[in-house]
Design a protein around this motif. Structure first.
Motif, PDB file in Angstrom:
ATOM      1  N   VAL A 222       0.838  -1.203   0.000  1.00 53.78           N
ATOM      2  CA  VAL A 222       0.000   0.000   0.000  1.00 53.78           C
ATOM      3  C   VAL A 222       0.875   1.257   0.000  1.00 53.78           C
ATOM      4  O   VAL A 222       0.492   2.278  -0.564  1.00 53.78           O
ATOM      5  CB  VAL A 222      -1.014  -0.012   1.166  1.00 53.78           C
ATOM      6  N   PHE A 223       2.066   1.185   0.600  1.00 55.16           N
ATOM      7  CA  PHE A 223       2.992   2.313   0.555  1.00 55.16           C
ATOM      8  C   PHE A 223       3.352   2.652  -0.897  1.00 55.16           C
ATOM      9  O   PHE A 223       3.313   3.807  -1.310  1.00 55.16           O
ATOM     10  CB  PHE A 223       4.271   2.005   1.350  1.00 55.16           C
ATOM     11  N   TYR A 224       3.701   1.640  -1.669  1.00 52.46           N
ATOM     12  CA  TYR A 224       4.065   1.875  -3.069  1.00 52.46           C
ATOM     13  C   TYR A 224       2.857   2.321  -3.892  1.00 52.46           C
ATOM     14  O   TYR A 224       2.985   3.186  -4.763  1.00 52.46           O
ATOM     15  CB  TYR A 224       4.720   0.630  -3.675  1.00 52.46           C
ATOM     16  N   ALA A 225       1.698   1.755  -3.610  1.00 52.11           N
ATOM     17  CA  ALA A 225       0.488   2.172  -4.328  1.00 52.11           C
ATOM     18  C   ALA A 225       0.157   3.631  -4.014  1.00 52.11           C
ATOM     19  O   ALA A 225      -0.124   4.425  -4.915  1.00 52.11           O
ATOM     20  CB  ALA A 225      -0.687   1.262  -3.962  1.00 52.11           C
ATOM     21  N   MET A 226       0.215   4.006  -2.743  1.00 47.94           N
ATOM     22  CA  MET A 226      -0.068   5.393  -2.361  1.00 47.94           C
ATOM     23  C   MET A 226       0.993   6.316  -2.938  1.00 47.94           C
ATOM     24  O   MET A 226       0.689   7.441  -3.358  1.00 47.94           O
ATOM     25  CB  MET A 226      -0.141   5.537  -0.838  1.00 47.94           C
ATOM     26  N   GLY A 227       2.220   5.845  -2.999  1.00 40.49           N
ATOM     27  CA  GLY A 227       3.279   6.629  -3.633  1.00 40.49           C
ATOM     28  C   GLY A 227       2.941   6.952  -5.077  1.00 40.49           C
ATOM     29  O   GLY A 227       3.218   8.055  -5.565  1.00 40.49           O
ATOM     30  N   ASN A 228       2.323   6.004  -5.781  1.00 40.11           N
ATOM     31  CA  ASN A 228       1.917   6.261  -7.161  1.00 40.11           C
ATOM     32  C   ASN A 228       0.806   7.302  -7.247  1.00 40.11           C
ATOM     33  O   ASN A 228       0.787   8.114  -8.171  1.00 40.11           O
ATOM     34  CB  ASN A 228       1.497   4.969  -7.853  1.00 40.11           C
ATOM     35  N   TYR A 229      -0.115   7.301  -6.294  1.00 36.21           N
ATOM     36  CA  TYR A 229      -1.167   8.324  -6.287  1.00 36.21           C
ATOM     37  C   TYR A 229      -0.570   9.700  -5.989  1.00 36.21           C
ATOM     38  O   TYR A 229      -0.975  10.703  -6.576  1.00 36.21           O
ATOM     39  CB  TYR A 229      -2.276   7.974  -5.298  1.00 36.21           C
ATOM     40  N   ILE A 230       0.385   9.743  -5.082  1.00 40.41           N
ATOM     41  CA  ILE A 230       1.075  11.007  -4.791  1.00 40.41           C
ATOM     42  C   ILE A 230       1.834  11.468  -6.027  1.00 40.41           C
ATOM     43  O   ILE A 230       1.773  12.632  -6.416  1.00 40.41           O
ATOM     44  CB  ILE A 230       2.019  10.833  -3.573  1.00 40.41           C
ATOM     45  N   ALA A 231       2.547  10.535  -6.662  1.00 37.56           N
ATOM     46  CA  ALA A 231       3.297  10.862  -7.881  1.00 37.56           C
ATOM     47  C   ALA A 231       2.368  11.404  -8.956  1.00 37.56           C
ATOM     48  O   ALA A 231       2.690  12.394  -9.621  1.00 37.56           O
ATOM     49  CB  ALA A 231       4.034   9.619  -8.392  1.00 37.56           C
ATOM     50  N   ALA A 232       1.230  10.771  -9.142  1.00 43.03           N
ATOM     51  CA  ALA A 232       0.287  11.215 -10.173  1.00 43.03           C
ATOM     52  C   ALA A 232      -0.137  12.658  -9.951  1.00 43.03           C
ATOM     53  O   ALA A 232      -0.210  13.454 -10.901  1.00 43.03           O
ATOM     54  CB  ALA A 232      -0.934  10.298 -10.195  1.00 43.03           C
TER      55      ALA A 232
END
Length: 138
Positions: free
Chosen positions: A107-117
């Motif tokens: 979930v850390f990496y998934a949330m990182g992708n939402y932040i990146a987006a």
């Protein structure tokens, strides 16, 4: 079986699970996301439904050690683009806090992708963006 998050709601639900919601790194990750998301809203014009992306997004994917980072640096320099990598720099201090729990690591990496987006949307208003990896393999 690997846990894959297909929707933001799935990420949100896991981070809000009572088992994890009280953890300081989870709260910090939420704070980073909310800060980035709210900063983005301040920069939008009145036509929110309008596609604001004015420049291309180029994503470089590949196996570890295959030269992705070298290519992204050289390409970004050549086309005068912003260089971006995932997980985002703003989450670097939290990365190790999520390593011991498989669901939280994913979930850390998934949330990182939402932040990146969110951050990339803003960058694309100004210049092209070259992204070093978006798919997660955590």
């Amino acid at each position: 079986m690997a846990m894959i998050f297909h929707k933001f709601e799935e990420v949100r639900n896991l981070l809000n699970d009572p088992k994890y919601r009280h953890l300081e790194p989870v709260n910090k990750l939420w704070d980073i996301y909310n800060t980035v998301k709210n900063a983005k809203k301040d920069t939008l014009n009145q036509n929110e439904g309008e596609n604001l992306r004015k420049h291309p997004l180029i994503v470089i994917e590949g196996l570890d050690g295959s030269g992705k980072t070298t290519i992204t640096y050289k390409l970004a320099e050549k086309i005068k683009a912003a260089l971006y990598r995932t997980p985002p720099l703003c989450t670097d201090g939290l990365r190790g806090s999520f390593d011991d729990c498989k669901p939280l690591r994913r979930v850390f990496y998934a949330m990182g992708n939402y932040i990146a987006a969110e951050e990339i949307k803003k960058l694309l208003e100004e210049k092209p963006v070259v992204l070093d990896r978006y798919l997660t393999n955590a």
